[in-house]
Design an enzyme around this catalytic site. Structure first.
Site, PDB file in Angstrom:
ATOM      1  N   ARG A  75      29.659  21.145   2.208  1.00  0.00           N
ATOM      2  CA  ARG A  75      31.210  21.024   1.932  1.00  0.00           C
ATOM      3  C   ARG A  75      31.930  22.158   2.652  1.00  0.00           C
ATOM      4  O   ARG A  75      32.947  21.763   3.322  1.00  0.00           O
ATOM      5  CB  ARG A  75      31.523  21.042   0.463  1.00  0.00           C
ATOM      6  CG  ARG A  75      31.572  19.706  -0.480  1.00  0.00           C
ATOM      7  CD  ARG A  75      31.114  20.052  -1.832  1.00  0.00           C
ATOM      8  NE  ARG A  75      29.782  20.320  -1.723  1.00  0.00           N
ATOM      9  CZ  ARG A  75      28.773  19.634  -1.782  1.00  0.00           C
ATOM     10  NH1 ARG A  75      29.114  18.384  -2.040  1.00  0.00           N
ATOM     11  NH2 ARG A  75      27.463  19.861  -1.707  1.00  0.00           N
ATOM     12  N   THR A  76      31.502  23.099   2.375  1.00  0.00           N
ATOM     13  CA  THR A  76      32.328  24.521   3.016  1.00  0.00           C
ATOM     14  C   THR A  76      32.384  24.364   4.563  1.00  0.00           C
ATOM     15  O   THR A  76      33.444  24.416   5.133  1.00  0.00           O
ATOM     16  CB  THR A  76      31.939  25.771   2.448  1.00  0.00           C
ATOM     17  OG1 THR A  76      31.706  25.713   0.946  1.00  0.00           O
ATOM     18  CG2 THR A  76      32.778  26.875   2.595  1.00  0.00           C
ATOM     19  N   LYS A 104      16.556  38.175  19.285  1.00  0.00           N
ATOM     20  CA  LYS A 104      16.073  38.951  20.411  1.00  0.00           C
ATOM     21  C   LYS A 104      16.302  40.564  19.899  1.00  0.00           C
ATOM     22  O   LYS A 104      16.047  41.345  20.545  1.00  0.00           O
ATOM     23  CB  LYS A 104      16.740  38.617  21.652  1.00  0.00           C
ATOM     24  CG  LYS A 104      16.956  37.475  22.399  1.00  0.00           C
ATOM     25  CD  LYS A 104      17.654  37.590  23.480  1.00  0.00           C
ATOM     26  CE  LYS A 104      17.727  36.181  24.074  1.00  0.00           C
ATOM     27  NZ  LYS A 104      18.770  36.086  25.118  1.00  0.00           N
ATOM     28  N   ARG A 125      29.199  32.293   6.644  1.00  0.00           N
ATOM     29  CA  ARG A 125      28.375  32.191   5.365  1.00  0.00           C
ATOM     30  C   ARG A 125      27.181  32.702   5.564  1.00  0.00           C
ATOM     31  O   ARG A 125      26.672  32.526   6.622  1.00  0.00           O
ATOM     32  CB  ARG A 125      28.106  30.693   5.031  1.00  0.00           C
ATOM     33  CG  ARG A 125      26.969  30.529   3.799  1.00  0.00           C
ATOM     34  CD  ARG A 125      27.199  29.563   3.112  1.00  0.00           C
ATOM     35  NE  ARG A 125      28.210  28.889   2.373  1.00  0.00           N
ATOM     36  CZ  ARG A 125      28.385  27.997   1.714  1.00  0.00           C
ATOM     37  NH1 ARG A 125      27.503  27.361   1.223  1.00  0.00           N
ATOM     38  NH2 ARG A 125      29.654  28.015   0.772  1.00  0.00           N
ATOM     39  N   HIS A 158      32.832  33.804  -3.257  1.00  0.00           N
ATOM     40  CA  HIS A 158      33.284  32.545  -2.280  1.00  0.00           C
ATOM     41  C   HIS A 158      34.655  32.397  -2.489  1.00  0.00           C
ATOM     42  O   HIS A 158      35.040  31.502  -3.185  1.00  0.00           O
ATOM     43  CB  HIS A 158      32.469  31.421  -3.144  1.00  0.00           C
ATOM     44  CG  HIS A 158      32.433  30.412  -1.834  1.00  0.00           C
ATOM     45  ND1 HIS A 158      32.962  29.954  -1.068  1.00  0.00           N
ATOM     46  CD2 HIS A 158      31.327  29.278  -2.472  1.00  0.00           C
ATOM     47  CE1 HIS A 158      32.685  29.036  -0.550  1.00  0.00           C
ATOM     48  NE2 HIS A 158      31.687  28.298  -1.041  1.00  0.00           N
TER      49      HIS A 158
HETATM   50  N1  ASP Z   1      28.829  25.018  -3.166  1.00  0.00           N
HETATM   51  C1  ASP Z   1      29.026  26.101  -3.774  1.00  0.00           C
HETATM   52  C2  ASP Z   1      28.509  27.524  -3.174  1.00  0.00           C
HETATM   53  O1  ASP Z   1      28.088  27.299  -2.004  1.00  0.00           O
HETATM   54  C3  ASP Z   1      28.336  26.113  -5.149  1.00  0.00           C
HETATM   55  C4  ASP Z   1      26.684  25.863  -5.364  1.00  0.00           C
HETATM   56  O2  ASP Z   1      26.216  25.807  -4.453  1.00  0.00           O
HETATM   57  O3  ASP Z   1      26.113  25.854  -6.485  1.00  0.00           O
HETATM   58  O4  ASP Z   1      28.294  28.666  -3.829  1.00  0.00           O
END
Ligand code: ASP
Length: 341
Positions: A75-76, A104, A125, A158
């Site tokens: 999703r993100t 490397k 992320r 997050h």
């Molecule tokens: N998608 C959310 C996260 O990245 C919630 C989860 O993974 O539980 O933290």
């Protein structure tokens, strides 16, 4: 140069306040949250028409974004990717660290500086708690400081999920005075889930809100969050019984068991039967209550709940894209180029 925790860009005097790095939700003010929610609604409505979509496309075609997602994400990643494209921003991505020069032996800081040579924002992320802040420090120390957006850092934070959660709650309570004064329950693996930690931070901006943390003791919300809530005068309670608190909740925010962080057999002790939400729990939720979940779901959320109008998690997911459009608009300071509603 900015320090890693600053959220505002080094703007010339009298320029409107801009957001810059998005690392930790604690730096966001209520005025900024309200503005982001308003912008989210504006871009969401604008994008519905062909002419509106075209206007959005012309806002940032001169910008490029790097999506550096070396931890799993559906999703993100997709919502940021699409948010960029809605605004005309071109994107490049690294999702598999084995394809980057880090294998490397290139240091993390050098990798980030390299990305910053080619793009105007890094959305990242990572599995480490402080890595987004470290990336921000690395670009701040360079001649090309660009914004870093934390799209999920380890078990820690997050912030953009928390923003879309705020927007979803505000929309859900639109005709009932917004989030202020509401009682919001959080259930599941609260110790290791970053979304609840970030959302709890943002809740300090809403007077009269009451938070109820529902989890077995081993998975309860951590002391650092509780200290922050106490220091900011937010009323909260902890319980291991959903049954007792459910009828008093205006919203329940469900989360899954974060098994990926197990170092031993921790998750084995989690009793899903006591911490799940299905038709019988729905029957005890207020008629105007709402059910949220950051997704992906596990056994804690019965798919039969989806059909109930109080289940807002699919809308919450879609809101994520619009909130991320709004955030990019604000970071690049083009909000005044949007037509009025
Ligand atoms: N998608 C959310 C996260 O990245 C919630 C989860 O993974 O539980 O933290």
């Amino acid at each position: 140069m900015q320090t890693a925790n600053l959220s505002r860009a080094p703007a010339p005097e009298r320029a409107p306040a801009r957001l810059f790095h998005i690392l930790d939700p604690r730096v966001l003010t209520r005025a900024q949250l309200d503005e982001l929610c308003d912008l989210t609604t504006r871009v969401r409505i604008l994008a519905k028409s062909r002419i509106g979509a075209r206007i959005l496309q012309t806002l940032l075609p001169h910008k490029r974004a790097m999506l550096y997602f070396v931890q799993p994400s559906t999703r993100t990643f997709m919502s940021f990717n699409n948010a960029c494209h809605i605004l005309g921003i071109r994107t490049s991505e690294i999702r598999d660290p084995s394809t980057s020069s880090e294998v490397k032996g290139e240091s993390f800081d050098d990798s980030i500086r390299t990305f910053s040579s080619y793009v105007d924002v890094i959305i990242m992320r990572a599995s480490g708690a402080g890595l987004a802040a470290q990336a921000a420090a690395a670009v701040d120390a360079s001649r090309r400081p660009i914004p870093i957006i934390n799209a999920g850092s380890g078990q820690d934070q997050h912030p953009t999920q928390a923003l879309l959660d705020i927007y979803t709650l505000e929309r859900s309570f639109e005709h009932r005075g917004g989030i202020e004064g509401k009682t919001i329950g959080f259930m599941g693996d609260l110790r290791r889930g970053r979304t609840v930690r970030s959302l709890a931070y943002l809740m300090t901006n809403y007077p009269g809100v009451r938070l109820v943390f529902i989890a077995p003791a081993a998975f309860q919300i951590s002391d650092d969050i509780k200290s922050h809530l106490r220091a900011n005068g937010v009323e909260f309670s902890e319980t291991d019984s959903l049954h007792e608190v459910l009828p008093g909740l205006d919203a329940i925010y469900l989360t899954r068991l974060q098994t990926e962080w197990d170092v031993g057999e921790e998750s084995a002790s989690f009793d899903h039967r006591r911490y799940s939400f299905g038709p019988s729990e729905l029957g005890r939720l207020k008629p105007e209550g709402v059910v949220l979940h950051p997704l992906p779901r596990g056994p804690e959320l019965d798919p039969s709940v989806d059909a109930d109008p109080r289940a807002v998690y699919w809308r919450q997911e879609r809101n994520g894209m619009w909130m991320r459009v709004a955030l990019l608009v604000k970071i690049f300071g083009v909000e005044d180029e949007l037509p009025e509603r």
